[in-house]
Design a protein around this motif. Sequence first.
Motif, PDB file in Angstrom:
ATOM      1  N   ALA A  23     -11.994  -5.506  -4.845  1.00 12.84           N
ATOM      2  CA  ALA A  23     -11.289  -4.235  -4.657  1.00 12.84           C
ATOM      3  C   ALA A  23     -12.277  -3.164  -4.206  1.00 12.84           C
ATOM      4  O   ALA A  23     -13.384  -3.058  -4.743  1.00 12.84           O
ATOM      5  CB  ALA A  23     -10.611  -3.811  -5.954  1.00 12.84           C
ATOM      6  N   LYS A  29      -8.052  -0.802  -1.744  1.00 11.13           N
ATOM      7  CA  LYS A  29      -7.813  -1.934  -0.845  1.00 11.13           C
ATOM      8  C   LYS A  29      -8.348  -3.195  -1.508  1.00 11.13           C
ATOM      9  O   LYS A  29      -9.400  -3.174  -2.145  1.00 11.13           O
ATOM     10  CB  LYS A  29      -8.529  -1.724   0.496  1.00 11.13           C
ATOM     11  CG  LYS A  29      -8.124  -0.460   1.244  1.00 11.13           C
ATOM     12  CD  LYS A  29      -6.705  -0.539   1.750  1.00 11.13           C
ATOM     13  CE  LYS A  29      -6.380   0.618   2.687  1.00 11.13           C
ATOM     14  NZ  LYS A  29      -6.494   1.944   2.059  1.00 11.13           N
ATOM     15  N   GLU A  30      -7.606  -4.285  -1.362  1.00 10.47           N
ATOM     16  CA  GLU A  30      -8.017  -5.558  -1.937  1.00 10.47           C
ATOM     17  C   GLU A  30      -8.243  -6.587  -0.840  1.00 10.47           C
ATOM     18  O   GLU A  30      -7.473  -6.668   0.115  1.00 10.47           O
ATOM     19  CB  GLU A  30      -6.958  -6.083  -2.913  1.00 10.47           C
ATOM     20  CG  GLU A  30      -6.801  -5.236  -4.163  1.00 10.47           C
ATOM     21  CD  GLU A  30      -5.781  -5.818  -5.122  1.00 10.47           C
ATOM     22  OE1 GLU A  30      -5.101  -6.796  -4.731  1.00 10.47           O
ATOM     23  OE2 GLU A  30      -5.655  -5.315  -6.245  1.00 10.47           O
ATOM     24  N   VAL A  31      -9.316  -7.365  -1.002  1.00 13.18           N
ATOM     25  CA  VAL A  31      -9.620  -8.456  -0.081  1.00 13.18           C
ATOM     26  C   VAL A  31      -9.804  -9.714  -0.918  1.00 13.18           C
ATOM     27  O   VAL A  31     -10.484  -9.693  -1.947  1.00 13.18           O
ATOM     28  CB  VAL A  31     -10.904  -8.171   0.731  1.00 13.18           C
ATOM     29  CG1 VAL A  31     -11.203  -9.332   1.668  1.00 13.18           C
ATOM     30  CG2 VAL A  31     -10.766  -6.877   1.518  1.00 13.18           C
ATOM     31  N   SER A  32      -9.177 -10.801  -0.484  1.00  8.79           N
ATOM     32  CA  SER A  32      -9.269 -12.029  -1.261  1.00  8.79           C
ATOM     33  C   SER A  32      -9.394 -13.236  -0.341  1.00  8.79           C
ATOM     34  O   SER A  32      -8.804 -13.268   0.745  1.00  8.79           O
ATOM     35  CB  SER A  32      -8.025 -12.182  -2.148  1.00  8.79           C
ATOM     36  OG  SER A  32      -8.042 -13.423  -2.821  1.00  8.79           O
ATOM     37  N   ASP A  33     -10.189 -14.215  -0.779  1.00  3.53           N
ATOM     38  CA  ASP A  33     -10.282 -15.476  -0.046  1.00  3.53           C
ATOM     39  C   ASP A  33      -9.421 -16.549  -0.700  1.00  3.53           C
ATOM     40  O   ASP A  33      -9.516 -17.728  -0.377  1.00  3.53           O
ATOM     41  CB  ASP A  33     -11.735 -15.946   0.039  1.00  3.53           C
ATOM     42  CG  ASP A  33     -12.343 -16.225  -1.336  1.00  3.53           C
ATOM     43  OD1 ASP A  33     -11.636 -16.035  -2.349  1.00  3.53           O
ATOM     44  OD2 ASP A  33     -13.519 -16.634  -1.396  1.00  3.53           O
ATOM     45  N   SER A  67       0.816  -1.218   0.000  1.00  8.53           N
ATOM     46  CA  SER A  67       0.000   0.000   0.000  1.00  8.53           C
ATOM     47  C   SER A  67       0.848   1.265   0.000  1.00  8.53           C
ATOM     48  O   SER A  67       0.341   2.361  -0.254  1.00  8.53           O
ATOM     49  CB  SER A  67      -0.924   0.018   1.220  1.00  8.53           C
ATOM     50  OG  SER A  67      -0.162  -0.025   2.419  1.00  8.53           O
ATOM     51  N   LYS A  88     -11.163 -12.081  -5.647  1.00  8.34           N
ATOM     52  CA  LYS A  88     -10.524 -10.867  -5.154  1.00  8.34           C
ATOM     53  C   LYS A  88     -11.483  -9.693  -5.351  1.00  8.34           C
ATOM     54  O   LYS A  88     -12.016  -9.492  -6.441  1.00  8.34           O
ATOM     55  CB  LYS A  88      -9.214 -10.604  -5.898  1.00  8.34           C
ATOM     56  CG  LYS A  88      -8.449  -9.385  -5.390  1.00  8.34           C
ATOM     57  CD  LYS A  88      -7.168  -9.159  -6.182  1.00  8.34           C
ATOM     58  CE  LYS A  88      -6.144 -10.229  -5.913  1.00  8.34           C
ATOM     59  NZ  LYS A  88      -4.839  -9.911  -6.566  1.00  8.34           N
ATOM     60  N   THR A 130       3.044 -10.604  -0.118  1.00  8.77           N
ATOM     61  CA  THR A 130       1.849 -10.840  -0.918  1.00  8.77           C
ATOM     62  C   THR A 130       1.964 -12.203  -1.600  1.00  8.77           C
ATOM     63  O   THR A 130       3.053 -12.791  -1.669  1.00  8.77           O
ATOM     64  CB  THR A 130       1.686  -9.751  -1.993  1.00  8.77           C
ATOM     65  OG1 THR A 130       2.824  -9.794  -2.874  1.00  8.77           O
ATOM     66  CG2 THR A 130       1.597  -8.372  -1.359  1.00  8.77           C
ATOM     67  N   SER A 144       4.673  -5.039   7.976  1.00  9.55           N
ATOM     68  CA  SER A 144       3.929  -6.168   7.429  1.00  9.55           C
ATOM     69  C   SER A 144       4.636  -7.448   7.836  1.00  9.55           C
ATOM     70  O   SER A 144       5.863  -7.527   7.767  1.00  9.55           O
ATOM     71  CB  SER A 144       3.842  -6.084   5.904  1.00  9.55           C
ATOM     72  OG  SER A 144       3.179  -7.212   5.378  1.00  9.55           O
TER      73      SER A 144
END
Length: 263
Positions: A244, A234-238, A30, A242, A115, A111
Amino acid sequence: LEQSCYFCSSRLDSRNKHMDKVHIVLGKKSCDLDSLISALTYAYYLEKVSPPNILCLPVVNVSRREFCYHTETRFILEELNIPESLHVFRDEINLYQLNNEGKLSLTLVNSSALTSEDKSLESAIVRVIGPEEQCDGNLELLESASSLVAKELLQKAPELITRQLAHLLRGSILFQAMAMDPERITEAQEEVLSSLEKKFPELPPREDIITILREAQFHADGLRIEEAVLKDLKEVSDGVIKVAVSTVYMNLEVRRNQTRMGF
């Protein structure tokens, strides 16, 4: 600090494939202010204390083109006359090649994990500096990475902290606190801030820094629509899907005018 950035980037250019060992300090994808300042500072410290055959280099974890989205980060660097041209961006150095050659050491700041695209670099990680490592369960009162790095320098090498570096670290710590709750600076952060202010009493008042950084955070002049949307993405993924989510800042008056116009 800018001299150190210039020295590191020039060594990278001059040694190219002949580097013995490269210790990269890498922040979050980020590229928030805390990540960048803590990476710059810790790499500066490592460069001063490491053997001459090891190149210690902060790498900005975005491409040079993407850096324009991060207005508050760019602002504080410009404020302190640290040219953008001195930074090494993620698209300008091949970490995978360095790792394959056995030359890469990696310190992560702000962090605790890479990634998914960088999983192959996990074997190169030698240290993680981040609030998660200090977590006692209270996520609201986590120290910033800048605070942790500043504390380490104050303890191990206080002579390396210049006024410029103190200004950077202090601004980053205050900005992080502002994002949470400026009235709830942790005891550890307050100790670091007080130490920096005692060392350099001529530093600007905290309130002035917070005001300037808040204005810089919301500043998006000169950005195209695409860049404004990507600025705070911001990205969220399972692991499969994905999603955004983007935030675009505007003042209340602009929003009211848009509402009246039917937007």
